[in-house]
Design a protein around this motif. Structure first.
Motif, PDB file in Angstrom:
ATOM      1  N   LEU A  74       0.816  -1.210   0.000  1.00  0.00           N
ATOM      2  CA  LEU A  74       0.000   0.000   0.000  1.00  0.00           C
ATOM      3  C   LEU A  74       0.851   1.262   0.000  1.00  0.00           C
ATOM      4  O   LEU A  74       0.478   2.280  -0.597  1.00  0.00           O
ATOM      5  N   ARG A  75       1.997   1.199   0.664  1.00  0.00           N
ATOM      6  CA  ARG A  75       2.885   2.361   0.737  1.00  0.00           C
ATOM      7  C   ARG A  75       3.864   2.408  -0.433  1.00  0.00           C
ATOM      8  O   ARG A  75       4.620   3.371  -0.577  1.00  0.00           O
ATOM      9  N   GLY A  76       3.856   1.370  -1.251  1.00  0.00           N
ATOM     10  CA  GLY A  76       4.805   1.284  -2.352  1.00  0.00           C
ATOM     11  C   GLY A  76       4.402   2.112  -3.559  1.00  0.00           C
ATOM     12  O   GLY A  76       3.309   2.685  -3.619  1.00  0.00           O
ATOM     13  N   PRO A  77       5.291   2.170  -4.563  1.00  0.00           N
ATOM     14  CA  PRO A  77       5.031   2.972  -5.773  1.00  0.00           C
ATOM     15  C   PRO A  77       3.753   2.571  -6.494  1.00  0.00           C
ATOM     16  O   PRO A  77       3.086   3.412  -7.103  1.00  0.00           O
ATOM     17  N   ASP A  78       3.418   1.273  -6.454  1.00  0.00           N
ATOM     18  CA  ASP A  78       2.211   0.805  -7.136  1.00  0.00           C
ATOM     19  C   ASP A  78       1.061   0.601  -6.155  1.00  0.00           C
ATOM     20  O   ASP A  78       0.120  -0.145  -6.428  1.00  0.00           O
ATOM     21  N   GLY A  79       1.146   1.282  -5.008  1.00  0.00           N
ATOM     22  CA  GLY A  79       0.135   1.116  -3.973  1.00  0.00           C
ATOM     23  C   GLY A  79      -0.939   2.182  -4.011  1.00  0.00           C
ATOM     24  O   GLY A  79      -1.379   2.616  -5.078  1.00  0.00           O
ATOM     25  N   ARG A 120       0.212   6.441   0.759  1.00  0.00           N
ATOM     26  CA  ARG A 120       1.588   6.909   0.551  1.00  0.00           C
ATOM     27  C   ARG A 120       1.813   8.304   1.116  1.00  0.00           C
ATOM     28  O   ARG A 120       2.915   8.619   1.562  1.00  0.00           O
ATOM     29  N   GLU A 121       0.792   9.144   1.095  1.00  0.00           N
ATOM     30  CA  GLU A 121       1.000  10.528   1.530  1.00  0.00           C
ATOM     31  C   GLU A 121       0.833  10.722   3.037  1.00  0.00           C
ATOM     32  O   GLU A 121       1.057  11.813   3.551  1.00  0.00           O
ATOM     33  N   TYR A 140       2.523   2.734  11.279  1.00  0.00           N
ATOM     34  CA  TYR A 140       3.636   3.483  11.880  1.00  0.00           C
ATOM     35  C   TYR A 140       4.966   2.783  11.627  1.00  0.00           C
ATOM     36  O   TYR A 140       5.975   3.428  11.314  1.00  0.00           O
ATOM     37  N   ALA A 141       4.975   1.464  11.783  1.00  0.00           N
ATOM     38  CA  ALA A 141       6.224   0.718  11.608  1.00  0.00           C
ATOM     39  C   ALA A 141       6.713   0.805  10.165  1.00  0.00           C
ATOM     40  O   ALA A 141       7.926   0.928   9.916  1.00  0.00           O
ATOM     41  N   GLN A 142       5.803   0.744   9.204  1.00  0.00           N
ATOM     42  CA  GLN A 142       6.204   0.839   7.801  1.00  0.00           C
ATOM     43  C   GLN A 142       6.779   2.217   7.491  1.00  0.00           C
ATOM     44  O   GLN A 142       7.803   2.344   6.811  1.00  0.00           O
ATOM     45  N   MET A 143       6.139   3.258   8.009  1.00  0.00           N
ATOM     46  CA  MET A 143       6.657   4.613   7.780  1.00  0.00           C
ATOM     47  C   MET A 143       8.027   4.786   8.417  1.00  0.00           C
ATOM     48  O   MET A 143       8.925   5.405   7.832  1.00  0.00           O
ATOM     49  N   ALA A 144       8.193   4.227   9.617  1.00  0.00           N
ATOM     50  CA  ALA A 144       9.490   4.324  10.290  1.00  0.00           C
ATOM     51  C   ALA A 144      10.553   3.546   9.532  1.00  0.00           C
ATOM     52  O   ALA A 144      11.712   3.974   9.440  1.00  0.00           O
ATOM     53  N   SER A 145      10.164   2.401   8.971  1.00  0.00           N
ATOM     54  CA  SER A 145      11.110   1.602   8.191  1.00  0.00           C
ATOM     55  C   SER A 145      11.571   2.369   6.962  1.00  0.00           C
ATOM     56  O   SER A 145      12.762   2.372   6.619  1.00  0.00           O
ATOM     57  N   GLU A 146      10.647   3.046   6.310  1.00  0.00           N
ATOM     58  CA  GLU A 146      10.996   3.841   5.130  1.00  0.00           C
ATOM     59  C   GLU A 146      11.945   4.981   5.485  1.00  0.00           C
ATOM     60  O   GLU A 146      12.782   5.380   4.672  1.00  0.00           O
ATOM     61  N   GLY A 148      11.780  -0.981  12.189  1.00  0.00           N
ATOM     62  CA  GLY A 148      10.797  -1.734  11.428  1.00  0.00           C
ATOM     63  C   GLY A 148       9.908  -2.544  12.348  1.00  0.00           C
ATOM     64  O   GLY A 148      10.078  -2.540  13.574  1.00  0.00           O
ATOM     65  N   ILE A 149       8.974  -3.272  11.767  1.00  0.00           N
ATOM     66  CA  ILE A 149       8.042  -4.052  12.577  1.00  0.00           C
ATOM     67  C   ILE A 149       8.772  -5.122  13.378  1.00  0.00           C
ATOM     68  O   ILE A 149       8.369  -5.454  14.501  1.00  0.00           O
ATOM     69  N   ALA A 150       9.879  -5.651  12.849  1.00  0.00           N
ATOM     70  CA  ALA A 150      10.647  -6.647  13.598  1.00  0.00           C
ATOM     71  C   ALA A 150      11.222  -6.040  14.874  1.00  0.00           C
ATOM     72  O   ALA A 150      11.282  -6.701  15.916  1.00  0.00           O
ATOM     73  N   ASP A 151      11.635  -4.778  14.806  1.00  0.00           N
ATOM     74  CA  ASP A 151      12.149  -4.103  16.005  1.00  0.00           C
ATOM     75  C   ASP A 151      11.036  -3.914  17.036  1.00  0.00           C
ATOM     76  O   ASP A 151      11.265  -4.045  18.243  1.00  0.00           O
ATOM     77  N   VAL A 152       9.838  -3.596  16.554  1.00  0.00           N
ATOM     78  CA  VAL A 152       8.696  -3.435  17.460  1.00  0.00           C
ATOM     79  C   VAL A 152       8.421  -4.744  18.196  1.00  0.00           C
ATOM     80  O   VAL A 152       8.262  -4.770  19.421  1.00  0.00           O
TER      81      VAL A 152
END
Length: 335
Positions: A43-48, A53-54, A97-103, A108-112
């Motif tokens: 969903l957050r990707g270029p084709d999402g 994304r915003e 939140y985790a995806q935005m932080a990863s970007e 990332g979600i693994a850290d959470v």
């Protein structure tokens, strides 16, 4: 990348399948979680999705608060199917939140998940053992970490470990005494709950009202100050600051005085061992129910509520109260 397969059924939308031991939803939480992570990444990707994304942490925080209250609402209504759905919506916030932080290269979600797992082990030495808790970062000195300890001691240990964690997070070389005693009271929580916790924190050093009687006197004092502010407000003397004649300063002063009154009321609840937030939620639910009874009377005949006098509306309200108490098996009197 092909979109993940999301065609499987859900216990949230089909609660009648909850008894099925063969449910694929019930058997594969790890795979489903990985699928959710992949969906959010897509969903957050270029084709999402352009909307996803915003978004930023600042723009979605209001949704996080809304989802939290929707979970509470489902719990209070004892609606398990809706609770299942709302917990999914809350999990979406975590993934977002985790995806935005990863970007952003932050975490990332693994850290959470890793942080959560270590925290649970660290704060439960009576379950996982002192060695495992220490390996997870627990350096607190506890009165007891043995199995089978009382819940009160478990809570005491939990708080001791939290204090240790806060100390460990302090900047090296910083003055350990600089942090306010109020630092542990989160700002990001319902204001009534925050007020109670601030009062509790102050009470630990003896800065508190001696008893509920003193708080009732303080409530009367604060109410008098609100009344005085109403008298000084521009307009017709009713305190209705929605009028065009009101000024920003008078509105602000009124807000401050009402805030003081609410703060004291929340601390009266604390002295009475009542959760102010839950008490107000219960009062809101009671108001909804009684107003619905008034609307039912409207549907059964007669003039619309908007066309009735205040005395007529009050009579309907009293009837709703009477009906409520009779259904509860209580005498027909009360608030």
């Amino acid at each position: 990348m092909a979109p993940p397969d999301v065609t499987q059924g859900s216990l949230c939308t089909a609660p009648e399948t909850a008894s099925s031991a063969a449910s694929p939803v019930a058997e594969e939480p790890a795979a489903l979680f990985a699928e959710s992570v992949a969906i959010m990444r897509r969903l957050r990707g270029p084709d999402g999705c352009s909307w996803d994304r915003e978004q930023t942490p600042e723009t979605i925080r209001k949704y996080t608060l809304e989802e939290t209250y929707e979970v509470l609402d489902a719990i209070e209504r004892k609606d398990s199917a809706n609770l299942c759905e709302e917990l999914g919506d809350m999990l979406l916030q975590v993934l977002f939140y985790a995806q935005m932080a990863s970007e952003a290269g932050e975490f990332g979600i693994a850290d959470v998940l890793s942080g959560l797992n270590r925290k649970l082990v660290r704060r439960h030495p009576h379950v996982f053992g002192a060695a495992a808790a220490e390996a997870a970062g627990n350096a607190a000195v506890l009165e007891s970490a043995a199995e089978g300890i009382a819940p009160t001691q478990v809570l005491a240990n939990w708080n001791a470990i939290k204090r240790m964690e806060r100390q460990q997070k302090q900047t090296p070389g910083a003055d350990a005494g600089v942090e306010s005693r109020m630092a542990a009271v989160l700002r990001a929580q319902p204001a009534l709950l925050e007020a109670q916790k601030l009062g509790s924190a102050a009470a630990k050093v003896g800065f508190d009202w001696p008893d509920a009687t003193g708080l009732l006197a303080k409530i009367r004092e604060e109410a008098d100050e609100v009344e005085a502010e109403i008298a000084m407000a521009p307009g017709d003397g009713t305190g209705d600051l929605s009028a065009s004649s009101s000024s920003a300063s008078s509105t602000r002063e009124m807000q401050l005085e009402v805030g003081d009154l609410l703060f004291v009321v929340s601390n009266l609840a604390r002295h009475l061992h009542v959760n102010a937030e839950m008490a107000l939620r219960d009062a809101n639910a009671k108001f909804r129910s009684r107003f619905a009874s008034m609307e039912q009377a409207e549907r059964e005949g007669g003039a619309p509520l908007e066309q009735r006098s205040l005395d007529e509306l009050e009579a309907l309200w009293q009837q709703a109260k009477q009906r409520e108490r009779l259904l509860a098996g209580l005498p027909g009197v009360g608030a």
